[in-house]
Design an enzyme around this catalytic site. Structure first.
Site, mmCIF file in Angstrom:
data_model
loop_
_atom_site.group_PDB
_atom_site.id
_atom_site.type_symbol
_atom_site.label_atom_id
_atom_site.label_comp_id
_atom_site.label_asym_id
_atom_site.label_seq_id
_atom_site.Cartn_x
_atom_site.Cartn_y
_atom_site.Cartn_z
ATOM 1 N N ASP A 134 -12.342 22.961 -2.747
ATOM 2 C CA ASP A 134 -10.908 23.265 -2.864
ATOM 3 C C ASP A 134 -10.564 23.466 -4.340
ATOM 4 O OD1 ASP A 134 -8.043 23.471 -2.247
ATOM 5 O OD2 ASP A 134 -8.613 22.579 -0.330
ATOM 6 N N HIS A 145 -7.538 28.697 -2.313
ATOM 7 C CA HIS A 145 -8.108 27.354 -2.519
ATOM 8 C C HIS A 145 -9.474 27.434 -3.202
ATOM 9 C CE1 HIS A 145 -5.082 24.935 -0.390
ATOM 10 N NE2 HIS A 145 -4.998 25.925 0.476
ATOM 11 N N GLU A 161 -3.409 29.673 3.336
ATOM 12 C CA GLU A 161 -2.615 29.588 2.111
ATOM 13 C C GLU A 161 -3.197 30.412 0.965
ATOM 14 O OE1 GLU A 161 -0.746 25.152 2.846
ATOM 15 O OE2 GLU A 161 -2.626 25.254 1.727
HETATM 16 C C1 TNX Z 1 -1.967 22.264 4.268
HETATM 17 S S1 TNX Z 1 -3.849 22.724 6.648
HETATM 18 C C2 TNX Z 1 -3.236 22.620 3.866
HETATM 19 C C3 TNX Z 1 -3.991 21.738 2.968
HETATM 20 C C4 TNX Z 1 -3.161 20.571 2.488
HETATM 21 C C5 TNX Z 1 -2.349 20.020 3.635
HETATM 22 C C6 TNX Z 1 -1.556 18.802 3.291
HETATM 23 C C7 TNX Z 1 -4.289 23.755 5.665
HETATM 24 C C8 TNX Z 1 -5.097 24.762 6.247
HETATM 25 N N1 TNX Z 1 -3.909 23.699 4.373
HETATM 26 O O1 TNX Z 1 -4.537 22.463 1.906
HETATM 27 O O2 TNX Z 1 -4.014 19.611 1.968
HETATM 28 O O3 TNX Z 1 -1.479 21.028 4.107
HETATM 29 O O4 TNX Z 1 -0.995 18.217 4.422
#
Ligand code: TNX
Length: 546
Positions: A205, A275, A339
């Protein structure tokens, strides 16, 4: 006086005898978590487990032998009894004395099915495979009251059981905070106690890369230690304490084997193309701006992502995913896809040239940048397909078009999974509404460790309906259910255990048990006995049961 004294003495003796009788023996309770499908208790003499009992495998399958050794270990831990393990054959003569007989030849469509039959001299734990046998052992183990020094009475019973879902997952983020191999092995033991069979290991990450790769050692040397970490939720702060960690190749192998012995498949995640600050820190030329980049000291969603117009990115992904496929035996590799902001790509001449080259335009379904992300995901899917692997991606992979065979992990609610199933794709339900175990489990947040936010009480995790919104003909596409543990605010393994226990117990009934048996009050009764096993194993758990 004499009479009164005599009465007192008689009463005392009777009391002592009753005590002896009740203290020396404890009775098994088959209503464990997750609750088995059928428990048929029968009248008659129970099986009494004592030091004279032998554990016998009915064939020389090495997996069954490992199961037997594991069962002996569980019994030793719970009761203090050291039972011998041997091999025998049901058909060449009855084993001598009291026996727990293990087999893996049960006929069933479901390889994870098992039966337990208790008679006064033999306890038979039969699985449809060694894995099925293992789940029979888990149920048997959890039925034993945690009371050392007593012999245990097992009422006669026929239990038959099989799981609702073949994918029963738990996720562990070791990138935001690092958890050493020993902790991961304990996490695996905890999973086995809850009949889970998939560990989704989030290894990379923005805040750190934890997986060593032979072809790219710089991902560890430059990407595993961050300059510091923000303090609490103050993103403008930094503790300036270098923080990091990574596994050795030997540790990765050891964890894979340890999991396999417990019928748990490890699904590694390389989260891309967002990420990815760890890879960008090691390779600044692979970002749209050219950097410099550094590992993130804060949490959230970073604007800097892999540059999808850069050939070097595709070469790196090819190398990384090929090696990941060689390391992990899993049929599935998780490639993230969540994301990934598109700001950099919109402003990047290389990304825009790639969009033109590929002929992408905006339409009513997706933007040209979303299509570019699909292109990256398809590339990664093809690399893995050449290694005989399929991919899992977060539900954002639905946005620009899905690669064939892609499995969708539905996290922004259940809608992504519903949509994927409707399109004929397989899906795993991991909705943040029920299974983001980094969220608070109590309203009394003042007296809980600092958490990312949210509120998911035990009752909420227990209430999820995986098939809601799925038509009967598409149900086959729901592979199973998973809980995620993101570790931005979880620094210690003790805290990690506290966040998943007991919400994993609720999850395990959704993953395993027949929905007809769903009953929160009855579940809480079962949970109180499971907690004795948590205590015995030294697992830190929460007493909140909201
Ligand atoms: C969303 S779930 C994210 C993570 C974060 C998390 C915190 C997802 C695919 N991405 O990168 O750690 O929320 O709750």
């Amino acid at each position: 006086m004499a009479t009164r004294g005599g009465t007192r003495l008689t009463l005392a003796i009777m009391f002592a005898m009753a005590n002896l009788l009740t203290c020396a023996q404890a009775t098994a309770n088959y209503e464990v978590v997750p609750i088995p499908d059928n428990i048929e208790i029968k009248e008659g003499k129970p099986f009494v487990l004592d030091g004279s009992t032998t554990i016998v495998c009915t064939n020389d399958d090495p997996q069954l032998r490992k199961n037997a050794t594991m069962l002996a270990g569980y019994i030793k831990d719970i009761t203090g009894m050291d039972l011998p393990v041997s091999q025998g054959n049901l058909f060449t003569g009855k084993p001598q004395g009291k026996t727990i007989l293990l087999s893996s030849e049960l006929l069933s469509d479901n390889p994870e099915a098992y039966q337990i039959n208790v008679t006064p001299d033999i306890i038979m734990i039969g699985g449809a495979s060694p894995a099925g046998n293992f789940y029979g052992i888990q149920t048997f183990r959890k039925s034993i009251p945690v009371e050392k020094g007593k012999s245990i009475e097992f009422p006669q019973v026929n239990i038959s059981d099989s799981p609702q879902f073949g994918y029963r997952g738990a996720h562990f983020d070791v990138a935001r905070h690092f958890f050493p191999a020993d902790s991961v092995k304990t996490y695996i033991d905890m999973m086995a106690l809850h009949n889970m069979n998939r560990l989704h290991w989030h290894l990379t990450d923005d805040q750190g890369w934890r997986l060593p790769l032979k072809k790219h050692p710089e991902l560890i040397t430059k990407g595993s230690v961050r300059r510091g970490t923000c303090i609490g939720k103050d993103f403008s702060s930094c503790d300036s304490i270098p923080y990091g960690g990574f596994y050795t190749s030997a540790e990765i192998q050891d964890v894979i084997n340890y999991a396999a012995d417990r019928y748990i498949t490890i699904i590694p995640e390389i989260d891309l193309p967002g990420h990815m600050l760890a890879a960008l820190t090691a390779h600044p030329d692979l970002g749209c701006t050219g950097g410099p980049y550094e590992l993130w000291t804060i949490w959230g969603v970073a604007d800097d992502v892999l540059c999808a117009g850069n050939e070097g990115v595709y070469n790196l992904l090819d190398d990384v995913l090929t090696e990941v496929a060689e390391i992990f035996p899993s049929e599935y590799i998780h490639i993230g896809g969540d994301e990934c902001p598109k700001d950099r790509w919109k402003a990047c001449p290389k990304c825009q040239a790639k969009i033109v080259e590929l002929g992408f335009t905006d339409d009513e379904h997706s933007s040209k940048e979303e299509k570019l992300q699909s292109h990256v995901m398809s590339f990664a899917t093809d690399v893995l397909a050449r290694q005989g692997k399929k991919i899992i991606g977060w539900d954002e992979i639905l946005e620009g078009g899905l690669p064939d065979n892609a499995v969708v992990m539905s996290w922004r609610g259940a809608e992504g999974g519903q949509k994927a199933a409707g399109m004929g794709h397989d899906a795993i339900m991991a909705p943040y509404t029920h299974y983001y175990l980094d969220y608070y489990q109590s309203k009394d947040t003042e007296n809980e460790p600092l958490s990312i936010g949210g509120y998911i009480p035990l009752s909420k995790s227990y209430s999820f309906e995986p098939y809601e919104g799925i038509s009967p003909e598409n149900r086959q596409h729901i592979l199973g259910v998973q809980a995620n543990l993101w570790t931005e605010y979880i620094h210690t393994f003790d805290h990690a255990q506290y966040m998943v226990l007991p919400r994993w117990a609720a999850l395990s009934e959704v993953q395993w048990s027949d929905p007809k048996s769903r009953d929160f009050d009855a579940f809480k009764q079962r949970l109180s006995r499971l907690q004795d096993h948590y205590k015995l194993n030294g697992y830190n758990y929460s007493n909140r049961q909201e």
